[in-house]
Design a protein around this motif. Structure first.
Motif, PDB file in Angstrom:
ATOM      1  N   ARG A 128       3.993  13.619 -10.142  1.00 13.48           N
ATOM      2  CA  ARG A 128       5.074  14.613 -10.244  1.00 13.48           C
ATOM      3  C   ARG A 128       5.670  14.643 -11.652  1.00 13.48           C
ATOM      4  O   ARG A 128       5.943  15.703 -12.189  1.00 13.48           O
ATOM      5  CB  ARG A 128       6.164  14.311  -9.236  1.00 13.48           C
ATOM      6  CG  ARG A 128       5.897  14.834  -7.871  1.00 13.48           C
ATOM      7  CD  ARG A 128       7.123  14.599  -7.015  1.00 13.48           C
ATOM      8  NE  ARG A 128       7.061  15.368  -5.806  1.00 13.48           N
ATOM      9  CZ  ARG A 128       7.919  15.245  -4.829  1.00 13.48           C
ATOM     10  NH1 ARG A 128       8.895  14.360  -4.913  1.00 13.48           N
ATOM     11  NH2 ARG A 128       7.811  15.972  -3.753  1.00 13.48           N
ATOM     12  N   LEU A 150       2.387   9.067  -6.416  1.00 14.92           N
ATOM     13  CA  LEU A 150       2.896  10.409  -6.182  1.00 14.92           C
ATOM     14  C   LEU A 150       4.023  10.745  -7.165  1.00 14.92           C
ATOM     15  O   LEU A 150       4.048  11.839  -7.749  1.00 14.92           O
ATOM     16  CB  LEU A 150       3.398  10.543  -4.741  1.00 14.92           C
ATOM     17  CG  LEU A 150       4.010  11.881  -4.348  1.00 14.92           C
ATOM     18  CD1 LEU A 150       2.953  12.973  -4.401  1.00 14.92           C
ATOM     19  CD2 LEU A 150       4.619  11.799  -2.959  1.00 14.92           C
ATOM     20  N   LEU A 151       4.931   9.811  -7.368  1.00 16.35           N
ATOM     21  CA  LEU A 151       6.014  10.036  -8.327  1.00 16.35           C
ATOM     22  C   LEU A 151       5.482  10.193  -9.737  1.00 16.35           C
ATOM     23  O   LEU A 151       5.969  11.029 -10.513  1.00 16.35           O
ATOM     24  CB  LEU A 151       7.037   8.886  -8.268  1.00 16.35           C
ATOM     25  CG  LEU A 151       7.932   8.821  -7.040  1.00 16.35           C
ATOM     26  CD1 LEU A 151       8.826   7.589  -7.117  1.00 16.35           C
ATOM     27  CD2 LEU A 151       8.771  10.083  -6.932  1.00 16.35           C
ATOM     28  N   LYS A 160       0.834  -1.205   0.000  1.00 20.86           N
ATOM     29  CA  LYS A 160       0.000   0.000   0.000  1.00 20.86           C
ATOM     30  C   LYS A 160       0.868   1.254   0.000  1.00 20.86           C
ATOM     31  O   LYS A 160       0.599   2.209  -0.729  1.00 20.86           O
ATOM     32  CB  LYS A 160      -0.927   0.010   1.217  1.00 20.86           C
ATOM     33  CG  LYS A 160      -2.080  -0.950   1.113  1.00 20.86           C
ATOM     34  CD  LYS A 160      -2.948  -0.882   2.358  1.00 20.86           C
ATOM     35  CE  LYS A 160      -4.068  -1.903   2.318  1.00 20.86           C
ATOM     36  NZ  LYS A 160      -4.866  -1.881   3.552  1.00 20.86           N
ATOM     37  N   ALA A 161       1.914   1.248   0.826  1.00 20.54           N
ATOM     38  CA  ALA A 161       2.804   2.416   0.896  1.00 20.54           C
ATOM     39  C   ALA A 161       3.523   2.609  -0.422  1.00 20.54           C
ATOM     40  O   ALA A 161       3.661   3.746  -0.914  1.00 20.54           O
ATOM     41  CB  ALA A 161       3.802   2.232   2.038  1.00 20.54           C
ATOM     42  N   THR A 162       3.990   1.519  -1.022  1.00 20.86           N
ATOM     43  CA  THR A 162       4.681   1.601  -2.306  1.00 20.86           C
ATOM     44  C   THR A 162       3.751   2.126  -3.389  1.00 20.86           C
ATOM     45  O   THR A 162       4.143   2.956  -4.220  1.00 20.86           O
ATOM     46  CB  THR A 162       5.224   0.213  -2.699  1.00 20.86           C
ATOM     47  OG1 THR A 162       6.052  -0.273  -1.644  1.00 20.86           O
ATOM     48  CG2 THR A 162       6.002   0.271  -3.980  1.00 20.86           C
ATOM     49  N   ARG A 163       2.530   1.671  -3.394  1.00 14.72           N
ATOM     50  CA  ARG A 163       1.552   2.121  -4.391  1.00 14.72           C
ATOM     51  C   ARG A 163       1.311   3.628  -4.260  1.00 14.72           C
ATOM     52  O   ARG A 163       1.321   4.356  -5.256  1.00 14.72           O
ATOM     53  CB  ARG A 163       0.246   1.359  -4.204  1.00 14.72           C
ATOM     54  CG  ARG A 163      -0.750   1.614  -5.302  1.00 14.72           C
ATOM     55  CD  ARG A 163      -2.036   0.814  -5.139  1.00 14.72           C
ATOM     56  NE  ARG A 163      -1.789  -0.534  -4.658  1.00 14.72           N
ATOM     57  CZ  ARG A 163      -2.565  -1.178  -3.785  1.00 14.72           C
ATOM     58  NH1 ARG A 163      -3.642  -0.588  -3.302  1.00 14.72           N
ATOM     59  NH2 ARG A 163      -2.295  -2.392  -3.397  1.00 14.72           N
ATOM     60  N   LYS A 164       1.136   4.100  -3.031  1.00 14.72           N
ATOM     61  CA  LYS A 164       0.900   5.536  -2.831  1.00 14.72           C
ATOM     62  C   LYS A 164       2.115   6.350  -3.276  1.00 14.72           C
ATOM     63  O   LYS A 164       1.985   7.396  -3.918  1.00 14.72           O
ATOM     64  CB  LYS A 164       0.596   5.823  -1.366  1.00 14.72           C
ATOM     65  CG  LYS A 164      -0.782   5.393  -0.958  1.00 14.72           C
ATOM     66  CD  LYS A 164      -1.044   5.729   0.490  1.00 14.72           C
ATOM     67  CE  LYS A 164      -2.405   5.232   0.920  1.00 14.72           C
ATOM     68  NZ  LYS A 164      -2.689   5.521   2.324  1.00 14.72           N
ATOM     69  N   TYR A 165       3.302   5.884  -2.922  1.00 16.19           N
ATOM     70  CA  TYR A 165       4.521   6.586  -3.303  1.00 16.19           C
ATOM     71  C   TYR A 165       4.698   6.577  -4.822  1.00 16.19           C
ATOM     72  O   TYR A 165       5.089   7.586  -5.418  1.00 16.19           O
ATOM     73  CB  TYR A 165       5.731   5.958  -2.615  1.00 16.19           C
ATOM     74  CG  TYR A 165       7.020   6.686  -2.856  1.00 16.19           C
ATOM     75  CD1 TYR A 165       7.227   7.946  -2.310  1.00 16.19           C
ATOM     76  CD2 TYR A 165       8.025   6.128  -3.632  1.00 16.19           C
ATOM     77  CE1 TYR A 165       8.406   8.626  -2.535  1.00 16.19           C
ATOM     78  CE2 TYR A 165       9.212   6.804  -3.862  1.00 16.19           C
ATOM     79  CZ  TYR A 165       9.400   8.051  -3.307  1.00 16.19           C
ATOM     80  OH  TYR A 165      10.563   8.717  -3.533  1.00 16.19           O
ATOM     81  N   GLY A 166       4.398   5.450  -5.460  1.00 16.06           N
ATOM     82  CA  GLY A 166       4.502   5.353  -6.916  1.00 16.06           C
ATOM     83  C   GLY A 166       3.547   6.297  -7.617  1.00 16.06           C
ATOM     84  O   GLY A 166       3.914   6.945  -8.608  1.00 16.06           O
TER      85      GLY A 166
END
Length: 66
Positions: free
Chosen positions: A62, A58-59, A50-56
């Motif tokens: 950007r 976001l990137l 879940k954290a990786t998905r959110k960070y991905g």
């Protein structure tokens, strides 16, 4: 300290305290199960995904707006 006027009051109080103790023990068992479940590796993997998905995401956003 409470004063009792009959054995019936004492017995009622003892039954009440016994039930409260049993409820507390069941709550502890439930918490133990919850903690055991949250410490399972599968729960960690799910959280990491879940954290990786959110960070991905976001990137990706950007990069789109740059």
């Amino acid at each position: 300290m409470r004063e009792y006027s009959s054995f019936e009051e004492i017995n009622t109080e003892l039954r009440t305290l016994d039930l409260k103790r049993k409820i507390a023990l069941e709550e502890l068992r439930s918490l133990q199960y919850d903690v055991k479940e949250s410490l399972q590796p599968s729960a960690w993997v799910t959280t990491a995904l879940k954290a990786t998905r959110k960070y991905g995401i976001l990137l990706l956003v950007r990069k789109i707006f740059r």
